[in-house]
Design an enzyme around this catalytic site. Structure first.
Site, PDB file in Angstrom:
ATOM      1  N   ASN A   1       5.626   2.416 -23.452  1.00  0.00           N
ATOM      2  CA  ASN A   1       4.442   3.068 -22.897  1.00  0.00           C
ATOM      3  C   ASN A   1       3.261   3.015 -23.854  1.00  0.00           C
ATOM      4  O   ASN A   1       2.114   2.861 -23.433  1.00  0.00           O
ATOM      5  CB  ASN A   1       4.766   4.520 -22.542  1.00  0.00           C
ATOM      6  CG  ASN A   1       5.646   4.639 -21.310  1.00  0.00           C
ATOM      7  OD1 ASN A   1       5.650   3.750 -20.463  1.00  0.00           O
ATOM      8  ND2 ASN A   1       6.392   5.724 -21.211  1.00  0.00           N
TER       9      ASN A   1
ATOM     10  N   GLU B   1       6.194  11.961 -18.312  1.00  0.00           N
ATOM     11  CA  GLU B   1       4.898  11.382 -18.639  1.00  0.00           C
ATOM     12  C   GLU B   1       5.043  10.036 -19.335  1.00  0.00           C
ATOM     13  O   GLU B   1       5.941   9.835 -20.145  1.00  0.00           O
ATOM     14  CB  GLU B   1       4.099  12.338 -19.527  1.00  0.00           C
ATOM     15  CG  GLU B   1       3.844  13.709 -18.908  1.00  0.00           C
ATOM     16  CD  GLU B   1       2.994  13.651 -17.646  1.00  0.00           C
ATOM     17  OE1 GLU B   1       2.362  12.610 -17.400  1.00  0.00           O
ATOM     18  OE2 GLU B   1       2.971  14.646 -16.911  1.00  0.00           O
ATOM     19  N   CYS B   2       4.112   9.147 -19.043  1.00  0.00           N
ATOM     20  CA  CYS B   2       4.115   7.825 -19.676  1.00  0.00           C
ATOM     21  C   CYS B   2       3.349   7.838 -20.991  1.00  0.00           C
ATOM     22  O   CYS B   2       3.309   6.837 -21.699  1.00  0.00           O
ATOM     23  CB  CYS B   2       3.501   6.786 -18.741  1.00  0.00           C
ATOM     24  SG  CYS B   2       1.733   7.042 -18.428  1.00  0.00           S
ATOM     25  N   GLY B   3       2.738   8.966 -21.319  1.00  0.00           N
ATOM     26  CA  GLY B   3       1.967   9.074 -22.553  1.00  0.00           C
ATOM     27  C   GLY B   3       0.479   8.957 -22.337  1.00  0.00           C
ATOM     28  O   GLY B   3      -0.317   9.331 -23.196  1.00  0.00           O
ATOM     29  N   LEU B   4       0.091   8.441 -21.178  1.00  0.00           N
ATOM     30  CA  LEU B   4      -1.324   8.225 -20.880  1.00  0.00           C
ATOM     31  C   LEU B   4      -2.107   9.531 -20.873  1.00  0.00           C
ATOM     32  O   LEU B   4      -3.269   9.574 -21.275  1.00  0.00           O
ATOM     33  CB  LEU B   4      -1.439   7.548 -19.514  1.00  0.00           C
ATOM     34  CG  LEU B   4      -2.697   6.733 -19.227  1.00  0.00           C
ATOM     35  CD1 LEU B   4      -2.815   5.576 -20.201  1.00  0.00           C
ATOM     36  CD2 LEU B   4      -2.648   6.209 -17.804  1.00  0.00           C
TER      37      LEU B   4
END
Length: 253
Positions: free
Chosen positions: A135, A241-244
């Protein structure tokens, strides 16, 4: 808003996260009383810097795309393309880009998906650490680059509290990675989303009809099964969450 101005980014960036939240409390209280459409207008008029909307072109993406472009038709729409999206997602991107005349800006990792696999293997099969690295390379870094290159001061997103526990307490306005983060539909329910799409003759993502509640990459997205919640359909249930949409103090691969 009675005699209150929005703090500048410069001021807010001198504060820690708790202080930023407190400083924005009155602004957020005001925003909670507005409709999503009113929030969009308010954000475009009151928040500094260039504005952009990020979109994954997921299940309900048409809501925010329509909501923003109805007010500011040329707002940059940033997509981070991992190279592993579903064919239906790429078709959906083309459909909405043409229909809404989107000012689409596509950002990807400097290293192609195939090259990454040759170099690192299939990171998404390497547990939480591998997923986080994947990610970081394919979503976080490209988005950061987009914000920098487009000189963005205010980042609009379609996150909603109902989507996951990690989003349940998010405010409408905050500061993330040095820019304003603005979430106009944060308090919308699935029912409100449905009726907005219906009233404006907008489509769900094509995979909605096949039982998908959330759509990301082909290798980390699962079709909904009885007993699953939306969070469990992504990243094998290991993370939501993908970290975005998280703050990052530094970027590394």
């Amino acid at each position: 808003m009675p005699n209150r101005t929005v703090p500048t980014l410069e001021e807010l960036l001198t504060l820690n996260k708790v202080q930023q939240t407190l400083r924005l409390t009155e602004v957020n209280q005001h925003l909670e009383s507005l409709t999503a459409q009113e929030r969009v207008v308010w954000g475009l008029e009151n928040l500094q810097g260039n504005h952009a909307l990020s979109s994954s072109f997921g299940i309900q993406a048409a809501v925010m795309l329509h909501l923003l472009t109805s007010v500011k038709s040329d707002i940059p729409v940033v997509l981070t393309d991992t190279g592993y999206l579903f064919p239906e997602t790429y078709q959906f991107i083309d459909e909405l880009t043409e229909r809404l005349n989107l000012n689409l800006k596509v950002y990807s990792a400097p290293v192609s998906a195939a090259w990454q696999e040759a170099r690192y293997g299939k990171l998404w099969e390497q547990g939480v650490e591998g997923i986080e690295r994947y990610n970081q390379i394919n979503k976080v870094e490209p988005m950061r680059r987009a914000l920098d290159e487009l000189n963005i001061g205010t980042w609009f997103s379609g996150l909603r509290r109902e989507q996951s526990q990690s989003r349940a307490s998010l405010p409408i306005l905050s500061v993330q990675n040095g820019v304003f983060k603005f979430l106009p539909v944060i308090d919308w329910t699935n029912k409100e989303v449905h009726y907005y799409l219906k009233d404006n003759d907008l489509p769900y993502h094509p995979l909605w009809e096949q039982g998908y509640l959330s759509v990301g990459d082909t290798h980390t997205t699962q079709k909904w099964q009885p007993g699953m919640n939306e969070e469990q359909t992504r990243f094998f249930g290991l993370k939501r969450e993908c970290g975005l949409h998280e703050d990052h103090n530094d970027t590394h691969q």
